[in-house]
Scaffold this motif. Structure first.
Motif, PDB file in Angstrom:
ATOM      1  N   GLN A 146       0.810  -1.220   0.000  1.00 46.27           N
ATOM      2  CA  GLN A 146       0.000   0.000   0.000  1.00 46.27           C
ATOM      3  C   GLN A 146       0.843   1.271   0.000  1.00 46.27           C
ATOM      4  O   GLN A 146       0.309   2.367  -0.177  1.00 46.27           O
ATOM      5  CB  GLN A 146      -0.947  -0.020   1.206  1.00 46.27           C
ATOM      6  CG  GLN A 146      -1.952  -1.166   1.114  1.00 46.27           C
ATOM      7  CD  GLN A 146      -2.815  -1.323   2.354  1.00 46.27           C
ATOM      8  OE1 GLN A 146      -2.564  -0.711   3.389  1.00 46.27           O
ATOM      9  NE2 GLN A 146      -3.835  -2.167   2.258  1.00 46.27           N
ATOM     10  N   TYR A 166     -10.018  -0.945  -0.365  1.00 50.31           N
ATOM     11  CA  TYR A 166      -9.147  -2.082  -0.720  1.00 50.31           C
ATOM     12  C   TYR A 166      -9.897  -3.414  -0.833  1.00 50.31           C
ATOM     13  O   TYR A 166      -9.679  -4.180  -1.751  1.00 50.31           O
ATOM     14  CB  TYR A 166      -8.013  -2.247   0.306  1.00 50.31           C
ATOM     15  CG  TYR A 166      -6.889  -1.260   0.127  1.00 50.31           C
ATOM     16  CD1 TYR A 166      -6.021  -1.337  -0.967  1.00 50.31           C
ATOM     17  CD2 TYR A 166      -6.690  -0.245   1.044  1.00 50.31           C
ATOM     18  CE1 TYR A 166      -4.988  -0.436  -1.135  1.00 50.31           C
ATOM     19  CE2 TYR A 166      -5.655   0.667   0.890  1.00 50.31           C
ATOM     20  CZ  TYR A 166      -4.807   0.571  -0.198  1.00 50.31           C
ATOM     21  OH  TYR A 166      -3.784   1.465  -0.363  1.00 50.31           O
ATOM     22  N   GLY A 192      -8.966  -2.933  -4.350  1.00 51.96           N
ATOM     23  CA  GLY A 192      -7.761  -3.728  -4.071  1.00 51.96           C
ATOM     24  C   GLY A 192      -7.479  -4.753  -5.152  1.00 51.96           C
ATOM     25  O   GLY A 192      -6.322  -5.081  -5.439  1.00 51.96           O
TER      26      GLY A 192
END
Ligand code: ZN
Length: 487
Positions: free
Chosen positions: A75, A94, A99
């Protein structure tokens, strides 16, 4: 493994040395000698072997390399993007919406950047809590990235796009662990969360981990996500091992702390994260009553910093803040701080080593692995007077004061600059990832994801506003700053 070819002995000369040995011996005017990958000697007036690199540590602090036991390194490719998020917004971004867009090269780009970020801040070992591994191509990219940087890492394999009992049943995942080489510089864990479903489907993932000899790291005691049930189920099944790590462990009852303590497992506290995202109050103030080992972590640079100076500082602040608050509720006054600067330095070094089952890390003692940090900044007024070395590390120092970093005997930062880091290449790779994400999810979604809507707020009516000292216009402007004043 690309490490610097230069492997000469290194002699830190004339520093204040926090050995973090069993007695927490602190030496002044002392030397630390590194030969090959090992701390060869610690003392005063050591002789320099032929060809040794001598580092003037005078006025500085020499300490063991720091250890971060939980960071979602992938990240880092979105550094600071979620600075104003709550945990809910993080999960939506995410887990649910975006994600899945990360490609193997995006995982690689984030990991390389985060890995160098660790070294630059004196974090010589970092656990990559890598829960974006949708395929083993992603996993190989994560591992390749970590192997390309001369630090120590533990790849905690996870996948938020599938249930843990699903992805651990994938033959490709098992083969990943069989074909990737475990080394002194790259270890592995299994990373998944336990929801508390009474049927305990996560049992299969635990058994997979035990079968492969992997420790389990899990987000525990996260308000609204994981609770006592997951810990009770795993404990009742006899599946919690002493190398397992419970991250956050914030919103839990005493029963869970008793269960964790009984297994010898540890807690990884991410204070900066817990304070801001809402997992629960950083738990150090209560876990000390249970004797549970503690390590520190930074969680993710999508929100916060990636250095353990901040972790030490925020953990001291949160612990003391809570202790004062608990006392004030009872009409009492705290006269002695329970948590000391020395304790958080211990957690940042030996605490991390213990969590990872690495007795050979976290201490400057002859025979231990040579992961060494020199904190010294002759250009900074904050570098003196050096009266309380633990206090100096915990409350005064910062990443810019990290002068020299040695990992496994190799100098990876010298005189305040990383050695062998190709920052332009890292920037290009991360720029490509950002460009890809923006084009995939769309400019509007990208901007609104970074700037979540602020719900309407209001400023209380103030009975003391008798004059026009604050004009209507001023009050209106202030209301707007914190949301719609609604008047
Ligand atoms: Zn986390």
């Amino acid at each position: 493994m690309s490490a610097p070819a230069d492997h000469r002995p290194v002699l830190f000369r004339n520093g204040t040395v926090l050995t973090m040995d069993d007695a927490h011996t602190v030496l002044t005017g002392a030397d630390v000698l590194v030969v090959d990958d090992t701390v060869a000697d610690v003392g005063t007036g050591l002789a320099a072997p032929d060809g040794a690199v001598e580092v003037d540590a005078s006025g500085g602090i020499v300490m063991p390399g720091m250890i971060d036991t939980h960071r979602h390194m992938w990240q880092t490719a979105m550094r600071a993007y979620g600075a104003d998020w709550t945990l809910t917004q993080y999960f939506v971004w995410y887990y649910l919406e975006h994600g899945k867009h990360f490609r193997p090269e995006d995982i690689h780009a984030g990991n390389v950047l985060s890995a160098w970020e660790s070294l630059e801040a004196g974090v010589t070992t970092t656990v990559d809590w890598s829960h974006g591994l949708q395929t083993t191509d992603h996993a190989d990219a994560a591992a390749d990235a970590l192997e390309s940087v001369p630090g120590r890492f533990v790849l905690a394999y996870g996948n938020i796009q599938a249930a843990p009992w699903e992805w651990t049943a994938d033959a490709a995942v098992r083969s990943f662990f069989e074909r990737r080489t475990r080394s002194d510089r790259l270890g592995f864990q299994l990373a998944f969360d336990v929801t508390g479903d009474p049927s305990f489907p996560e049992r299969a993932a635990y058994e997979f981990a035990r079968d492969l000899g992997l420790a389990v790291t899990t987000h525990a005691g996260v308000w609204g996500a994981t609770n006592d049930d997951g810990i009770r189920l795993a404990h009742e099944a006899g599946l919690i091992g002493s190398d397992d790590v419970f991250v956050h462990a914030a919103t839990l009852t005493a029963d869970s702390y008793h269960r964790i303590a009984s297994t010898g497992a540890s807690i990884s506290v991410s204070t900066e994260s817990e304070q801001s995202a809402g997992q629960g109050y950083p738990p150090t103030w209560q876990v000390r009553q249970h004797g549970i080992p503690v390590s520190l972590s930074m969680d993710t640079s999508v929100w916060w910093s990636g250095d353990l100076f901040t972790a030490m500082r925020s953990t001291l602040g949160a612990d003391r803040s809570r202790e004062h608050l608990e006392a004030h509720v009872k009409g009492d006054t705290v006269t002695h701080s329970s948590l000391r600067a020395e304790h958080v330095v211990e957690w940042a070094t030996r605490g991390g080593a213990a969590a990872l089952g690495r007795d050979d890390l976290g201490q400057l003692v002859a025979g231990k692995k040579a992961d060494v940090v020199l904190i010294k900044n002759d250009h900074s007024p904050v570098s003196f007077p050096l009266l309380n070395p633990y206090g100096h590390v915990a409350f005064q120092a910062q990443r810019g004061d990290v002068h020299t970093v040695v990992v496994d005997g190799h100098v990876v930062k010298a005189d305040g600059r990383l050695v062998g880091a190709d920052l332009p290449a890292m920037r290009t790779a991360v720029d490509n990832t950002v460009d890809f994400l923006v084009s995939t999810i769309g400019e509007d979604a990208w901007m609104s994801g970074m700037n979540p809507d602020l719900p309407p707020g209001s400023v209380l009516d103030n009975p003391y506003q008798y004059t026009d000292y604050k004009s209507d216009a001023t009050r209106e402007a202030r209301g707007t700053m914190f949301g719609d004043p609604g008047s």
